[in-house]
Design a protein around this motif. Structure first.
Motif, PDB file in Angstrom:
ATOM      1  N   MET A 155      18.318 -48.248  25.623  1.00 33.03           N
ATOM      2  CA  MET A 155      18.084 -47.713  24.286  1.00 33.03           C
ATOM      3  C   MET A 155      19.467 -47.543  23.668  1.00 33.03           C
ATOM      4  N   VAL A 156      19.535 -47.691  22.354  1.00 33.72           N
ATOM      5  CA  VAL A 156      20.815 -47.507  21.670  1.00 33.72           C
ATOM      6  C   VAL A 156      20.686 -46.312  20.744  1.00 33.72           C
ATOM      7  N   GLY A 157      21.441 -45.264  21.071  1.00 35.63           N
ATOM      8  CA  GLY A 157      21.507 -44.082  20.228  1.00 35.63           C
ATOM      9  C   GLY A 157      22.596 -44.274  19.189  1.00 35.63           C
ATOM     10  N   VAL A 158      22.241 -44.088  17.918  1.00 37.15           N
ATOM     11  CA  VAL A 158      23.186 -44.334  16.831  1.00 37.15           C
ATOM     12  C   VAL A 158      23.400 -43.036  16.054  1.00 37.15           C
TER      13      VAL A 158
ATOM     14  N   ASN B  66      15.671 -49.178  16.279  1.00 38.24           N
ATOM     15  CA  ASN B  66      14.401 -49.881  16.455  1.00 38.24           C
ATOM     16  C   ASN B  66      14.672 -51.342  16.774  1.00 38.24           C
ATOM     17  N   LYS B  67      13.685 -51.972  17.360  1.00 41.10           N
ATOM     18  CA  LYS B  67      13.760 -53.392  17.664  1.00 41.10           C
ATOM     19  C   LYS B  67      14.052 -54.168  16.377  1.00 41.10           C
ATOM     20  N   SER B  68      14.968 -55.103  16.428  1.00 40.95           N
ATOM     21  CA  SER B  68      15.356 -55.985  15.319  1.00 40.95           C
ATOM     22  C   SER B  68      16.067 -55.258  14.180  1.00 40.95           C
TER      23      SER B  68
ATOM     24  N   THR C  45      19.583 -53.489  12.727  1.00 36.57           N
ATOM     25  CA  THR C  45      21.016 -53.352  12.981  1.00 36.57           C
ATOM     26  C   THR C  45      21.351 -51.874  13.149  1.00 36.57           C
ATOM     27  N   PHE C  46      22.458 -51.590  13.777  1.00 39.60           N
ATOM     28  CA  PHE C  46      22.853 -50.187  13.961  1.00 39.60           C
ATOM     29  C   PHE C  46      23.141 -49.517  12.629  1.00 39.60           C
ATOM     30  N   GLU C  47      23.693 -50.277  11.696  1.00 38.69           N
ATOM     31  CA  GLU C  47      23.944 -49.737  10.358  1.00 38.69           C
ATOM     32  C   GLU C  47      22.623 -49.363   9.679  1.00 38.69           C
ATOM     33  N   GLU C  48      21.611 -50.217   9.837  1.00 30.06           N
ATOM     34  CA  GLU C  48      20.291 -49.909   9.278  1.00 30.06           C
ATOM     35  C   GLU C  48      19.693 -48.664   9.931  1.00 30.06           C
ATOM     36  N   THR C  49      19.979 -48.475  11.216  1.00 26.75           N
ATOM     37  CA  THR C  49      19.488 -47.282  11.916  1.00 26.75           C
ATOM     38  C   THR C  49      20.038 -46.015  11.274  1.00 26.75           C
ATOM     39  N   ILE C  50      21.335 -45.993  10.980  1.00 28.60           N
ATOM     40  CA  ILE C  50      21.945 -44.811  10.347  1.00 28.60           C
ATOM     41  C   ILE C  50      21.305 -44.547   8.993  1.00 28.60           C
ATOM     42  N   VAL C  51      21.200 -45.573   8.178  1.00 33.50           N
ATOM     43  CA  VAL C  51      20.607 -45.415   6.842  1.00 33.50           C
ATOM     44  C   VAL C  51      19.194 -44.855   6.962  1.00 33.50           C
ATOM     45  N   ARG C  52      18.401 -45.420   7.866  1.00 33.35           N
ATOM     46  CA  ARG C  52      17.010 -44.975   8.051  1.00 33.35           C
ATOM     47  C   ARG C  52      16.944 -43.538   8.568  1.00 33.35           C
ATOM     48  N   GLU C  53      17.717 -43.231   9.585  1.00 23.97           N
ATOM     49  CA  GLU C  53      17.663 -41.888  10.173  1.00 23.97           C
ATOM     50  C   GLU C  53      18.087 -40.817   9.171  1.00 23.97           C
ATOM     51  N   VAL C  54      19.152 -41.064   8.431  1.00 25.16           N
ATOM     52  CA  VAL C  54      19.606 -40.075   7.437  1.00 25.16           C
ATOM     53  C   VAL C  54      18.539 -39.892   6.366  1.00 25.16           C
TER      54      VAL C  54
END
Length: 150
Positions: A29-32, A65-67, A69-78
């Motif tokens: 798992m990748v924690g961002v 999430n699957k597919s 990017t890590f940058e998208e993960t930050i934007v989504r989580e915030v």
């Protein structure tokens, strides 16, 4: 035997090779984490409901999430946790060596929105000066906030 394996590998090619590799290798798992700053240099910290008592303050963070990017993960989580919109900048930390996860941290800047917390996960969202961080802040997050680019 090695020649046979090499020949078989060349025959299966493409998507099947990727499936074999996926089955063979470890899964992580990748924690961002996002170090979100505003125009005044303050950092966004969240009081997380699910974190241990006395250590609930931390940066916005979540798993990729699957597919995604890590940058998208930050934007989504915030956005999910605070309602804010951010722009992600440079990678400041990449750490491996955990049994089942990899940790990634990026600098990010506030570009809009008003704070509305997700009451299930987040108890409070507050902007703090890096010189006046709250007690109960995760030590690894304190180091990310105060450190130079890693």
């Amino acid at each position: 035997m090695k020649k046979l394996i090499a020949r078989l590998w060349r025959v299966i090619r493409g998507p099947l090779q990727w499936r074999v590799l996926w089955l063979w290798h470890a899964k992580f798992m990748v924690g961002v984490t996002g170090i979100v700053r505003d125009d005044a240099g303050r950092v966004l910290l969240l009081k997380h409901r699910m974190w241990p008592e006395g250590r609930q303050w931390g940066l916005p963070t979540g798993y990729a999430n699957k597919s995604e990017t890590f940058e998208e993960t930050i934007v989504r989580e915030v956005r999910e946790e605070t309602g804010l919109t951010v722009r992600v900048h440079q990678l400041v930390r990449l750490k491996s060596g955990y049994k089942l996860r990899v940790e990634v941290a990026y600098e990010a800047e506030l570009i809009g929105g008003a704070v509305t917390t997700d009451s299930f996960e987040i108890l409070e969202a507050t902007w703090f000066s890096p010189t006046e961080l709250p007690t109960g802040l995760q030590e690894s997050h304190r180091l990310l906030i105060l450190s130079e680019r890693v």
